[in-house]
Structures are given as structure tokens and as C-alpha cells.
Design an enzyme around this catalytic site. Structure first.
Site, PDB file in Angstrom:
ATOM      1  N   LYS A  22       0.830  -1.217   0.000  1.00  0.00           N
ATOM      2  CA  LYS A  22       0.000   0.000   0.000  1.00  0.00           C
ATOM      3  C   LYS A  22       0.860   1.261   0.000  1.00  0.00           C
ATOM      4  CE  LYS A  22      -2.438   2.744   3.408  1.00  0.00           C
ATOM      5  NZ  LYS A  22      -1.351   3.366   4.166  1.00  0.00           N
ATOM      6  N   ASN A  23       1.841   1.321   0.878  1.00  0.00           N
ATOM      7  CA  ASN A  23       2.581   2.579   1.018  1.00  0.00           C
ATOM      8  C   ASN A  23       3.553   2.829  -0.135  1.00  0.00           C
ATOM      9  OD1 ASN A  23       1.092   3.262   3.221  1.00  0.00           O
ATOM     10  ND2 ASN A  23       2.638   2.642   4.734  1.00  0.00           N
ATOM     11  N   CYS A 116      -5.256   8.523   8.419  1.00  0.00           N
ATOM     12  CA  CYS A 116      -5.504   8.081   9.795  1.00  0.00           C
ATOM     13  C   CYS A 116      -5.099   9.164  10.790  1.00  0.00           C
ATOM     14  CB  CYS A 116      -4.698   6.809  10.075  1.00  0.00           C
ATOM     15  SG  CYS A 116      -5.255   5.391   9.125  1.00  0.00           S
ATOM     16  N   ARG A 121       0.425  15.255  12.439  1.00  0.00           N
ATOM     17  CA  ARG A 121       1.155  14.735  11.280  1.00  0.00           C
ATOM     18  C   ARG A 121       1.471  15.904  10.349  1.00  0.00           C
ATOM     19  NH1 ARG A 121      -1.687   9.326   9.028  1.00  0.00           N
ATOM     20  NH2 ARG A 121       0.378   8.977   8.164  1.00  0.00           N
ATOM     21  N   PRO A 122       2.429  16.760  10.737  1.00  0.00           N
ATOM     22  CA  PRO A 122       2.734  17.941   9.924  1.00  0.00           C
ATOM     23  C   PRO A 122       3.418  17.555   8.606  1.00  0.00           C
ATOM     24  CG  PRO A 122       4.291  17.763  11.750  1.00  0.00           C
ATOM     25  CD  PRO A 122       3.292  16.648  11.918  1.00  0.00           C
ATOM     26  N   ILE A 123       3.429  18.498   7.634  1.00  0.00           N
ATOM     27  CA  ILE A 123       4.158  18.242   6.379  1.00  0.00           C
ATOM     28  C   ILE A 123       5.207  19.333   6.152  1.00  0.00           C
ATOM     29  CG2 ILE A 123       2.374  16.848   5.244  1.00  0.00           C
ATOM     30  CD1 ILE A 123       1.654  19.396   3.603  1.00  0.00           C
ATOM     31  N   GLN A 125       8.369  19.323   6.541  1.00  0.00           N
ATOM     32  CA  GLN A 125       9.612  18.890   5.879  1.00  0.00           C
ATOM     33  C   GLN A 125       9.410  18.748   4.366  1.00  0.00           C
ATOM     34  OE1 GLN A 125      12.595  18.754   7.634  1.00  0.00           O
ATOM     35  NE2 GLN A 125      11.205  19.672   9.124  1.00  0.00           N
ATOM     36  N   ASP A 304       3.631   0.859  12.191  1.00  0.00           N
ATOM     37  CA  ASP A 304       2.408   0.293  11.602  1.00  0.00           C
ATOM     38  C   ASP A 304       2.091  -1.111  12.127  1.00  0.00           C
ATOM     39  OD1 ASP A 304       2.278   2.594  10.145  1.00  0.00           O
ATOM     40  OD2 ASP A 304       3.156   1.742   8.341  1.00  0.00           O
ATOM     41  N   ILE A 326       7.198   7.265  17.050  1.00  0.00           N
ATOM     42  CA  ILE A 326       6.907   7.958  15.784  1.00  0.00           C
ATOM     43  C   ILE A 326       5.615   8.780  15.908  1.00  0.00           C
ATOM     44  CG2 ILE A 326       6.578   7.673  13.269  1.00  0.00           C
ATOM     45  CD1 ILE A 326       9.253   6.489  14.108  1.00  0.00           C
ATOM     46  N   ARG A 396      -9.103   0.599   3.384  1.00  0.00           N
ATOM     47  CA  ARG A 396      -8.094   1.474   2.780  1.00  0.00           C
ATOM     48  C   ARG A 396      -6.782   0.734   2.560  1.00  0.00           C
ATOM     49  NH1 ARG A 396      -6.389   5.862   6.053  1.00  0.00           N
ATOM     50  NH2 ARG A 396      -4.878   5.845   4.390  1.00  0.00           N
TER      51      ARG A 396
HETATM   52  N1  EPU Z   1       6.883  14.486  10.426  1.00  0.00           N
HETATM   53  C1  EPU Z   1       7.098  15.827  10.665  1.00  0.00           C
HETATM   54  N2  EPU Z   1       7.146  16.670   9.598  1.00  0.00           N
HETATM   55  C2  EPU Z   1       6.962  16.243   8.325  1.00  0.00           C
HETATM   56  C3  EPU Z   1       6.748  14.886   8.077  1.00  0.00           C
HETATM   57  C4  EPU Z   1       6.704  14.017   9.165  1.00  0.00           C
HETATM   58  O1  EPU Z   1       7.266  16.248  11.803  1.00  0.00           O
HETATM   59  O2  EPU Z   1       7.027  17.078   7.400  1.00  0.00           O
HETATM   60  C5  EPU Z   1       6.850  13.536  11.563  1.00  0.00           C
HETATM   61  C6  EPU Z   1       5.511  12.829  11.687  1.00  0.00           C
HETATM   62  O3  EPU Z   1       4.599  13.592  12.452  1.00  0.00           O
HETATM   63  C7  EPU Z   1       5.896  11.526  12.350  1.00  0.00           C
HETATM   64  C8  EPU Z   1       7.282  11.247  11.761  1.00  0.00           C
HETATM   65  O4  EPU Z   1       7.759  12.484  11.265  1.00  0.00           O
HETATM   66  O5  EPU Z   1       6.030  11.723  13.732  1.00  0.00           O
HETATM   67  C9  EPU Z   1       7.310  10.224  10.653  1.00  0.00           C
HETATM   68  O6  EPU Z   1       6.369  10.564   9.658  1.00  0.00           O
HETATM   69  P1  EPU Z   1       6.529  10.150   8.138  1.00  0.00           P
HETATM   70  O7  EPU Z   1       6.541  11.385   7.305  1.00  0.00           O
HETATM   71  O8  EPU Z   1       7.656   9.194   7.982  1.00  0.00           O
HETATM   72  O9  EPU Z   1       5.163   9.406   7.901  1.00  0.00           O
HETATM   73  P2  EPU Z   1       4.272   9.459   6.615  1.00  0.00           P
HETATM   74  O10 EPU Z   1       5.132   9.518   5.402  1.00  0.00           O
HETATM   75  O11 EPU Z   1       3.210  10.479   6.733  1.00  0.00           O
HETATM   76  C10 EPU Z   1       4.276   6.892   6.216  1.00  0.00           C
HETATM   77  C11 EPU Z   1       3.219   5.832   6.084  1.00  0.00           C
HETATM   78  C12 EPU Z   1       2.604   5.548   7.443  1.00  0.00           C
HETATM   79  C13 EPU Z   1       3.691   5.134   8.416  1.00  0.00           C
HETATM   80  C14 EPU Z   1       4.794   6.203   8.460  1.00  0.00           C
HETATM   81  C15 EPU Z   1       5.966   5.826   9.326  1.00  0.00           C
HETATM   82  C16 EPU Z   1       2.406   6.288   3.865  1.00  0.00           C
HETATM   83  C17 EPU Z   1       1.306   6.755   3.014  1.00  0.00           C
HETATM   84  N3  EPU Z   1       2.192   6.310   5.179  1.00  0.00           N
HETATM   85  O12 EPU Z   1       3.583   8.038   6.694  1.00  0.00           O
HETATM   86  O13 EPU Z   1       1.719   4.452   7.237  1.00  0.00           O
HETATM   87  O14 EPU Z   1       3.147   4.971   9.686  1.00  0.00           O
HETATM   88  O15 EPU Z   1       5.280   6.464   7.131  1.00  0.00           O
HETATM   89  O16 EPU Z   1       6.551   4.657   8.866  1.00  0.00           O
HETATM   90  O17 EPU Z   1       3.446   5.834   3.388  1.00  0.00           O
HETATM   91  C18 EPU Z   1      -0.104   3.068   7.681  1.00  0.00           C
HETATM   92  O18 EPU Z   1       0.253   2.395   6.699  1.00  0.00           O
HETATM   93  O19 EPU Z   1      -0.986   2.684   8.494  1.00  0.00           O
HETATM   94  C19 EPU Z   1       0.539   4.358   7.922  1.00  0.00           C
HETATM   95  C20 EPU Z   1       0.046   5.270   8.746  1.00  0.00           C
END
Ligand code: EPU
Length: 428
Positions: A22-23, A116, A121-123, A125, A304, A326, A396
Site C-alpha cells: 500500500k505505502n 488516519c 502529522r505535519p508536512i 519537511q 504500523d 513515531i 483502505r
Molecule cells: N513528520 C514531521 N514533519 C513532516 C513529516 C513528518 O514532523 O514534514 C513527523 C511525523 O509527524 C511523524 C514522523 O515524522 O512523527 C514520521 O512521519 P513520516 O513522514 O515518515 O510518515 P508518513 O510519510 O506520513 C508513512 C506511512 C505511514 C507510516 C509512516 C511511518 C504512507 C502513506 N504512510 O507516513 O503508514 O506509519 O510512514 O513509517 O506511506 C499506515 O500504513 O498505516 C501508515 C500510517
């Protein structure tokens, strides 16, 4: 609306085949936007996130053929249509449309992503990366506006190791002018999968899977064929299912190396785990022992799988502690497990589980995707019947869950909810 019914206590045996990741899928599909000719992705999972992304590519003018598990996207007629609302809000990974559309069209308008609820979950970065490449990024009424006259390679150090930011910056950088270096990059297998697709499309990427990724921008990308990697989280979920209720479960189409942290923990608990090139066998444990888990970025224990493993730990002898470093609030499944008789308390970022406890069937609600998996596992371990609502979360990310579990001998089925039950759900 449907609910899931699980009659617990049936021993599971046999083989389950794992679907595409999925990811990876949610990044590979947006990545096709960057090409000028058709891209085929083989082995996609049959999940609602994939369907939504297909619809979004069609909304921006793509021609998409999707049959069985293979998708061919012709991106040649796509335009940078603003997507401030609607389906983009349904999944977190719609943020990959930002990097891909910025990379191809130098502009994009994308609604802030859903997905979820696991705490903040900020973006930031992702945005830091886009800005370093030369984009102007603004947030207007819940949508992100991105625009660049030209994208230029840059050195970007991620302050937080982020899967999403690493992939998104790769997507934006592959067609930028010059060299981009991502430092402190995430190393998850899904990042390598996306880099492989982009490389097959003609991109120049080195170091994916390490913490420094170098990208030399190219003017154009072309179509190609790509086979997705197996879903390590789905595989891990079925390994836990095997440990929870199995009498010998073979998980097929898996890369065991992706799951070393889970394999080690299951063995530490006393579960028999054997591996070969692309299969994992999980045998029964005489008696499971409590263990402590701390989630970490790859190759550490994946967040996860923290929720599914918590259900298993209710059956282990002693006190286990599961700490999620995380996500601060990935514990919404705990109240539901308590309804099923589990002895668990949450302290800060940790769940403390006392076992062994015989779980009892109950009416429970999945608040997010992996919470749903945790409740299904608990239902398989429980005495009596468990009813799980909130199936839209499970759909999902888990392809054909009911069929796969029934194939192993579980007694699990979907049932239409009554009007009264739907009313009750709304009032919760
Ligand atoms: N974070 C920030 N700023 C950012 C991005 C992330 O502070 O700009 C923080 C997040 O809040 C979190 C950490 O960094 O504490 C890691 O977040 P990451 O960006 O790695 O997560 P993601 O890319 O949003 C993906 C998977 C998640 C999985 C995480 C961690 C996808 C679509 N989602 O999320 O999968 O938990 O990596 O491995 O790839 C799931 O499959 O159930 C799921 C939630």
C-alpha cells in the site's frame, strides 16, 4: 454500511498470499504523472486508496486502465488541475500529488491531506524541500498552493526522518535542473521501490535506501513497466495472525529481510518463525512471553505493526511495554481492546500490557487502519463473536482481508449494519 463479524477461537492453518505494498502504491501511482508516455504498474493491491488515486489521476486528465492488479496510466494529456477538495482529503498520501505535479507542471493546488488520525502529522519537511528547490508554497483556506518558475537542485537536510518528505522531494527533484541531495533521508523499502520506478522512467537517482539520496535532474521522463514490492505491513499482520491463532501459517510473497525486527520480536516471544527467499512460516508457540517494543524508523520496529502486535501481547505471559516514538497518539485501539477484557493502560507514549488474558468477543470500532487490524487479530483470539465497525479504515489498506482469513480457516464475514446501529455510530 457494513461491519465485520468474527467468531474467535478457530485454529488457522494454510497459506496466505501477500498483495503489493500500500505505502508504495500510493506513491507509485502519483509518480506516473511525471512521465510523458504510458507507465504500467503491476501487482497493485485491491484497496480503496488505490481506487481513489486512480480517480484523481483521471480528474487531472490522465487515461487510466486498471484491471486485476495492473494499472496503466497514460499521463500525456494531464494538466495541473487544482484539487483543493473532494477525494484528496480522503487519504494522507494525496500529498504525493504535490511533488509529482510540481515536478511536471511547476505548479499545483492540493487540499491538505486526510488519512488516519495518529496525533500531529505535519508536512513541514515536505514544504521545506519544495521551497529549497525553488517553489513558492502558501497555505490558503486548507489547500497548499505550489508554484515555481523553475525548479533547481538543492541540498536538503531533513530535520525529521520522514518517509513522505523523502519521497515527495524525490518526485519534485527528478525533473529539476542540476543535483539535489537529500540528507537524513528515510530508508524504508517503499522509498527504494519509488526510486526504482523513477529510474526505470529515466530518472537519475543514487542512494535510495540509505540516508543520503543524490538526484541528478533530467528534462523528461518516459513510460515503463514496474512490479511493486510486497506489502511488508500486510505480511507482518498475517505473521501476527499466525502467532495469535495459528497452527502453522505460511506467508507467501514476502521479503523476509523487510521484517527482521518483527521476526526477532516474535522469536523472543517464543513463536516459531522460519524464513526462505520469499516466504515466512509462523508456527505455534508453546507459551508466549512478554516483550518490550519501541517503534523506530526503518529498519527498526515499524509503528504500523505496533497496534496489531499489542493484541498478540495480551496473550503473552508477563508485562509488555509498547512505546511508539513515531506517533504520539497511536493508541485509540487500546480502549477497544479493553472492552474485550484486555488488561492494558496507556502512559504517555507507551501501552503497558499485562497477560495472559483470555479476550472476549465484543462490539468494537476501528478508529484507523492498523487499529482495525489489531481488532481483527483480537477477534480471532477471543472467545465468542466480535463485531468490528469502521471498516472503511480497514478497506483502505488490507486487500481481500475476509477472503484471505477465511482461506486460513477463520470464521469471519461482513454483514450489513441495521439502521439503529448506524444511528448509534453517528452519536458516538
Ligand atoms: N513528520 C514531521 N514533519 C513532516 C513529516 C513528518 O514532523 O514534514 C513527523 C511525523 O509527524 C511523524 C514522523 O515524522 O512523527 C514520521 O512521519 P513520516 O513522514 O515518515 O510518515 P508518513 O510519510 O506520513 C508513512 C506511512 C505511514 C507510516 C509512516 C511511518 C504512507 C502513506 N504512510 O507516513 O503508514 O506509519 O510512514 O513509517 O506511506 C499506515 O500504513 O498505516 C501508515 C500510517
Amino acid at each position: 454500511m457494513e461491519k465485520l463479524m468474527i467468531a474467535g477461537g478457530y485454529p488457522l492453518k494454510g497459506t496466505v498470499r501477500i498483495s503489493g505494498a500500500k505505502n508504495s502504491a500510493v506513491a507509485l501511482i502519483p509518480a506516473t504523472i511525471l512521465a510523458e508516455s504510458p507507465v504500467t504498474i503491476e501487482g497493485l493491491p485491491d484497496i480503496s486508496d488505490v481506487q481513489i488515486l486512480k480517480d484523481l489521476l483521471e480528474e487531472i486528465g490522465g487515461t487510466v486502465e486498471f484491471s486485476e492488479n495492473d494499472m496503466t496510466v497514460d499521463p500525456s494529456s494531464m494538466i495541473s488541475m487544482p484539487l483543493p477538495n473532494g477525494k484528496v482529503k480522503k487519504l494522507r498520501a494525496s500529498y504525493y500529488l504535490m511533488g509529482a505535479m510540481l515536478g511536471r507542471f511547476k505548479k499545483a493546488v492540493i487540499g491538505l491531506p486526510g488519512g488516519c488520525h495518529l496525533g500531529p502529522r505535519p508536512i513541514d519537511q515536505h514544504i521545506k524541500g519544495f521551497e529549497a528547490l525553488g517553489a513558492r508554497v502558501t497555505n490558503e483556506q486548507g489547500a497548499i498552493y505550489l508554484r515555481a518558475d523553475e525548479l533547481r537542485g538543492a541540498r536538503i537536510y531533513l530535520d525529521v526522518v520522514s518517509v513522505g518528505a523523502t519521497i515527495n522531494i524525490m518526485l519534485a527533484a527528478v525533473r529539476a535542473k542540476g543535483r539535489t541531495i537529500i540528507e537524513n533521508a528515510a530508508k524504508e523499502p517503499e522509498i527504494i521501490d519509488v526510486a526504482t520506478l523513477l529510474t526505470n522512467m529515466g530518472a537519475k537517482i543514487k542512494g535510495a535506501g540509505t540516508d543520503v539520496i543524490r538526484i541528478d535532474g533530467v528534462d523528461q521522463l518516459h513510460g515503463c513497466q514496474h512490479t511493486i514490492i510486497p506489502d511488508r505491513i500486510e505480511a507482518g499482520t498475517y505473521m501476527i495472525v499466525g502467532a495469535a491463532a495459528g497452527e502453522g501459517v505460511l506467508i507467501d510473497n514476502v521479503i523476509p529481510h523487510h521484517l527482521e525486527s518483527l521476526i526477532a520480536k516474535l522469536r523472543e516471544m517464543g513463536v516459531q518463525v522460519e524464513t526462505n527467499d520469499d516466504q515466512v512460516f509462523v508456527g505455534p508457540a508453546e507459551k508466549m512471553k512478554a516483550v518490550d517494543i519501541k517503534t523506530l524508523v526503518y529498519p527498526g520496529f515499524p509503528t504500523d505493526l505496533q497496534q496489531p502486535l499489542t493484541s498478540l501481547l495480551t496473550g503473552a505471559e508477563g508485562t509488555s511495554m509498547v512505546t511508539d516514538t513515531i506517533y504520539s497518539a497511536r493508541f485509540k485501539h487500546i480502549d477497544e481492546l479493553r472492552r474485550m477484557n484486555a488488561n492494558i493502560k496507556v502512559e504517555g507514549r507507551s501501552a503497558i500490557i499485562n497477560g495472559p488474558i483470555q479476550l472476549q468477543g465484543a462490539k468494537v470500532k476501528a478508529s484507523d487502519l492498523r487499529a482495525g487490524a489489531a481488532l481483527v487479530i483480537a477477534g480471532l483470539m477471543a472467545e465468542g463473536v466480535t463485531e468490528v465497525t469502521g471498516l472503511e479504515h480497514i478497506d483502505r489498506g488490507y486487500s481481500h482481508l475476509v477472503e484471505k482469513l477465511n482461506g486460513l480457516g477463520a470464521t469471519i464475514w461482513r454483514e450489513e449494519m441495521s439502521k439503529e446501529e448506524m444511528e448509534q455510530m453517528k452519536n458516538v
